[in-house]
Enzyme design. Sequence first.
Site, PDB file in Angstrom:
ATOM      1  N   GLN A 155      -1.958  12.121   5.035  1.00 51.48           N
ATOM      2  CA  GLN A 155      -2.302  11.882   3.633  1.00 51.48           C
ATOM      3  C   GLN A 155      -2.879  13.161   3.035  1.00 51.48           C
ATOM      4  O   GLN A 155      -3.585  13.910   3.711  1.00 51.48           O
ATOM      5  CB  GLN A 155      -3.315  10.746   3.479  1.00 51.48           C
ATOM      6  CG  GLN A 155      -3.545  10.336   2.028  1.00 51.48           C
ATOM      7  CD  GLN A 155      -4.540   9.194   1.880  1.00 51.48           C
ATOM      8  OE1 GLN A 155      -5.744   9.399   1.977  1.00 51.48           O
ATOM      9  NE2 GLN A 155      -4.038   7.981   1.651  1.00 51.48           N
ATOM     10  N   SER A 191      -6.018   9.954  -3.900  1.00 51.22           N
ATOM     11  CA  SER A 191      -4.850  10.127  -3.028  1.00 51.22           C
ATOM     12  C   SER A 191      -3.658  10.634  -3.825  1.00 51.22           C
ATOM     13  O   SER A 191      -3.382  10.173  -4.939  1.00 51.22           O
ATOM     14  CB  SER A 191      -4.492   8.793  -2.358  1.00 51.22           C
ATOM     15  OG  SER A 191      -5.581   8.288  -1.627  1.00 51.22           O
ATOM     16  N   ASP A 232      -5.283   3.012   3.890  1.00 51.39           N
ATOM     17  CA  ASP A 232      -5.742   3.921   2.834  1.00 51.39           C
ATOM     18  C   ASP A 232      -7.234   3.796   2.550  1.00 51.39           C
ATOM     19  O   ASP A 232      -7.769   4.524   1.721  1.00 51.39           O
ATOM     20  CB  ASP A 232      -4.945   3.658   1.543  1.00 51.39           C
ATOM     21  CG  ASP A 232      -5.266   4.647   0.429  1.00 51.39           C
ATOM     22  OD1 ASP A 232      -5.220   5.861   0.694  1.00 51.39           O
ATOM     23  OD2 ASP A 232      -5.576   4.209  -0.685  1.00 51.39           O
TER      24      ASP A 232
END
Length: 425
Positions: free
Chosen positions: A407, A357, A335
């Site tokens: 994502q 996110s 991430d």
Amino acid sequence: MNTESVVEFLGNVPLLQRLPSSSLKRIAEVVVFKRYDRGDYVVRKNQDVDGVYFLLEGQAQVLRSAGEENSQQFLLKRFDFFGPGIFGDVYSADVVAVSELTCLLLMSDHRALLEKKSVSDSDKERCLVEHILYLEPLDLNVFRGFTPPNAPTYGKVYGGQLVGQALAAASKTVENMKIVHNLHSYFLLVGEINIPIIFEVIRLRDGNNFATRRVDARQKGKTIFILFASFQRKQQGFIHQESIMPHTPAPEMLLPREEMLERRITDPLLPRDYRNKVANEINASFPIDIRFCEPNYSTEQTKSPPRLKYWFRAKGKLSDDDQALHRCVVAYASDLIFASISLNPHRREGMRVAALSLDHSMWFHRPLRADDWLLFVIVSPIASESRGFATGKMFNRKGELVVSLTQEAVLREAVTIKPSFGAKL
């Protein structure tokens, strides 16, 4: 100037504000005074580096390529600094005095004085990522996680920490022969770094070959993050791979992220405000070794293509036989730089953005080692309606596709982002 006055000056240089006073005193004892008249070249482009310059009095101009505007970001004043460029031990641009100029020069022989020494010994650094992923069992399906003082944070709990810790919690409730093969997660609220995180695992299914878990992460009684994970017993089956690993330099040929950031800090071709910001934010204790495949002069305020490639691995050696740990570490690392690359084509000078996110999914295709090099190839095919979408592929050094990822993140122009405990949207 006496030593005390030089130390006081050096303490106001952004590059040096991360150093202890003892280091400033040692630098003050070895710097050389250099004086220039207006119009004199301080350094020339492609000249071998003789050290790092700190502007004491006067001003200097960084001369950029023809057609590029020499904005105020490239007019150097008192307390500014410059040194080697990002592509080697040469200066990346001409720097010319635009007034009478006095600089302090820290010769290359003393560059080691600029390094911030870690307070951690080698053993602590070696196990940092495992330390971050450690969970304290509270009940059969309940665990407590923490954000250690030396863990990377960005004013809030790092998203990869939530993914890695939640996956670790889920893995502890599944028999050892079943290993995670996919996960889907949702970021709901910003996490506070000074408050423990409670992970509650819900056992949705336990079959002969597959198991499914849901993990709710909570702070102050509110759910801040949800993860769904599926686990599978190893089975034989069909095999094919269409994805081809792109050609890139070997990781051993590339600079570590920390060293690249150090070079960016002193490169005069990068904007002054950007270099000062990086000097204040560089974190020597990040537990993942990252090597960018294509170093460039892009910053958060310059446009670039929505794609990125970099090698990464955990610092230190992880357990050989704990595949669950290796996958948790990869989840933790995944991430750091992902959907935010959707911003690359839209960046401009003065632009401030919020990139948060929303969800994060991973598919683990093959066994992997998180302490050996993995190539992360990221592409953002679209940004629309305030959301950016990115896809990722991770390859091992053999060219085998080991992980696929997606994502989505919210992307908005922002005024001021203040981390707080509350809804992300």
